[in-house]
Scaffold this motif. Structure first.
Motif, PDB file in Angstrom:
ATOM      1  N   VAL A   1      -1.848  -4.249   8.662  1.00 41.21           N
ATOM      2  CA  VAL A   1      -0.526  -3.898   9.187  1.00 41.21           C
ATOM      3  C   VAL A   1      -0.689  -3.396  10.623  1.00 41.21           C
ATOM      4  O   VAL A   1      -1.805  -3.307  11.143  1.00 41.21           O
ATOM      5  CB  VAL A   1       0.154  -2.815   8.301  1.00 41.21           C
ATOM      6  CG1 VAL A   1       0.487  -3.377   6.937  1.00 41.21           C
ATOM      7  CG2 VAL A   1      -0.710  -1.595   8.179  1.00 41.21           C
TER       8      VAL A   1
ATOM      9  N   SER B   1      -5.275  -1.453  -1.278  1.00 37.45           N
ATOM     10  CA  SER B   1      -4.761  -1.275  -2.639  1.00 37.45           C
ATOM     11  C   SER B   1      -5.831  -1.790  -3.587  1.00 37.45           C
ATOM     12  O   SER B   1      -6.808  -2.407  -3.167  1.00 37.45           O
ATOM     13  CB  SER B   1      -3.432  -2.016  -2.829  1.00 37.45           C
ATOM     14  OG  SER B   1      -3.621  -3.396  -2.647  1.00 37.45           O
TER      15      SER B   1
ATOM     16  N   ASN C   1      -1.913   1.495  -5.514  1.00 36.36           N
ATOM     17  CA  ASN C   1      -2.512   1.969  -4.262  1.00 36.36           C
ATOM     18  C   ASN C   1      -3.744   2.823  -4.496  1.00 36.36           C
ATOM     19  O   ASN C   1      -4.530   3.029  -3.578  1.00 36.36           O
ATOM     20  CB  ASN C   1      -1.484   2.761  -3.454  1.00 36.36           C
ATOM     21  CG  ASN C   1      -0.426   1.851  -2.865  1.00 36.36           C
ATOM     22  OD1 ASN C   1      -0.680   0.680  -2.603  1.00 36.36           O
ATOM     23  ND2 ASN C   1       0.772   2.380  -2.681  1.00 36.36           N
TER      24      ASN C   1
ATOM     25  N   ARG D   1      -5.490  -1.118   8.541  1.00 41.23           N
ATOM     26  CA  ARG D   1      -5.582  -1.754   7.218  1.00 41.23           C
ATOM     27  C   ARG D   1      -5.013  -0.833   6.156  1.00 41.23           C
ATOM     28  O   ARG D   1      -5.257   0.361   6.169  1.00 41.23           O
ATOM     29  CB  ARG D   1      -7.042  -2.051   6.873  1.00 41.23           C
ATOM     30  CG  ARG D   1      -7.658  -3.128   7.703  1.00 41.23           C
ATOM     31  CD  ARG D   1      -9.017  -3.504   7.110  1.00 41.23           C
ATOM     32  NE  ARG D   1      -9.757  -4.326   8.033  1.00 41.23           N
ATOM     33  CZ  ARG D   1     -10.699  -3.866   8.851  1.00 41.23           C
ATOM     34  NH1 ARG D   1     -11.026  -2.587   8.851  1.00 41.23           N
ATOM     35  NH2 ARG D   1     -11.328  -4.675   9.659  1.00 41.23           N
ATOM     36  N   ARG D   2      -4.307  -1.435   5.207  1.00 37.95           N
ATOM     37  CA  ARG D   2      -3.818  -0.700   4.043  1.00 37.95           C
ATOM     38  C   ARG D   2      -4.567  -1.225   2.835  1.00 37.95           C
ATOM     39  O   ARG D   2      -4.570  -2.428   2.571  1.00 37.95           O
ATOM     40  CB  ARG D   2      -2.334  -0.972   3.823  1.00 37.95           C
ATOM     41  CG  ARG D   2      -1.467  -0.109   4.617  1.00 37.95           C
ATOM     42  CD  ARG D   2      -0.374   0.419   3.704  1.00 37.95           C
ATOM     43  NE  ARG D   2       0.331   1.444   4.434  1.00 37.95           N
ATOM     44  CZ  ARG D   2       1.630   1.543   4.458  1.00 37.95           C
ATOM     45  NH1 ARG D   2       2.365   0.699   3.773  1.00 37.95           N
ATOM     46  NH2 ARG D   2       2.189   2.504   5.140  1.00 37.95           N
TER      47      ARG D   2
ATOM     48  N   ALA E   1      -7.214  -5.565   1.006  1.00 35.42           N
ATOM     49  CA  ALA E   1      -6.853  -5.015   2.316  1.00 35.42           C
ATOM     50  C   ALA E   1      -5.697  -5.809   2.902  1.00 35.42           C
ATOM     51  O   ALA E   1      -5.755  -7.036   2.988  1.00 35.42           O
ATOM     52  CB  ALA E   1      -8.041  -5.062   3.254  1.00 35.42           C
ATOM     53  N   LYS E   2      -4.640  -5.090   3.264  1.00 30.91           N
ATOM     54  CA  LYS E   2      -3.499  -5.709   3.929  1.00 30.91           C
ATOM     55  C   LYS E   2      -3.491  -5.195   5.362  1.00 30.91           C
ATOM     56  O   LYS E   2      -3.475  -3.982   5.589  1.00 30.91           O
ATOM     57  CB  LYS E   2      -2.214  -5.317   3.212  1.00 30.91           C
ATOM     58  CG  LYS E   2      -0.962  -5.841   3.834  1.00 30.91           C
ATOM     59  CD  LYS E   2       0.256  -5.338   3.082  1.00 30.91           C
ATOM     60  CE  LYS E   2       1.522  -5.819   3.759  1.00 30.91           C
ATOM     61  NZ  LYS E   2       2.709  -5.285   3.075  1.00 30.91           N
TER      62      LYS E   2
END
Length: 173
Positions: free
Chosen positions: A32, A39, A61, A36-37, A29-30
């Motif tokens: 932003v 991958s 992704n 959360r984004r 989880a990134k």
């Protein structure tokens, strides 16, 4: 399409004899501005169960893309493992960073005495009788790399016999 040991056999006709096992799938989880984004990363082991095995790591992704990428990398990075019938020719220890893996040959009928990542690599290589112990770090990636480091230290009986100037039958009895 699954099989008894949990691996998958798929791909086109030339790779139909390949055994593929997903060792680890991880969600990253990134954070932003909008939330959360997510991958995914996948660790896959591929082998022909005849002494050739490889591993690959892929990130994408989507889950399917990560598995496909890691599978392609595993097929490109295959190595040959010396075997003696259904086991290894001799005991070996593989080390990678904090992981240590002990691999010992076993008598026929013993089966694969190994856990998780080590079992996946040994099944893909076609080794059916072996004793193993994983020591140190439990990181799946490092354990797989330690097994491959152990494979690098294995000696092939034919090469040893030619170096000593003796027949293979004299070495193995």
């Amino acid at each position: 399409m699954g099989n008894r040991s949990g691996g998958r056999n798929f791909g086109d006709r030339r790779d139909s004899d390949m055994f593929e096992k997903l060792v680890r799938l991880n969600r990253i989880a990134k954070v932003v501005k909008g939330g959360r984004r997510f991958s995914f990363s996948a660790l896959v082991v591929v082998g022909d169960r005849k002494g050739r095995v490889g591993y690959g790591f892929g990130k994408a992704n989507y889950v399917a893309d990560a598995i496909r990428k890691s599978s392609e990398r595993a097929r490109r990075n295959m190595v040959s493992v010396p075997r003696r019938k259904t086991t290894l020719p001799h005991a070996v220890t593989g080390n990678f960073k904090g992981s240590n893996v002990l691999l010992r040959p076993a008598s026929p009928g013993t089966g694969i005495i190994a856990g998780g990542p080590v079992r996946a690599v040994l099944e893909a290589a076609g080794i059916t009788d072996i004793l193993s112990k994983s020591l140190g770090s439990q990181n799946s990636m490092n354990i797989v790399k330690a097994v491959f480091a152990g494979f690098d230290h294995l000696m092939d009986a034919r090469k040893v016999a030619t170096n000593r100037g003796k027949p293979v039958r004299e070495l193995w009895g």
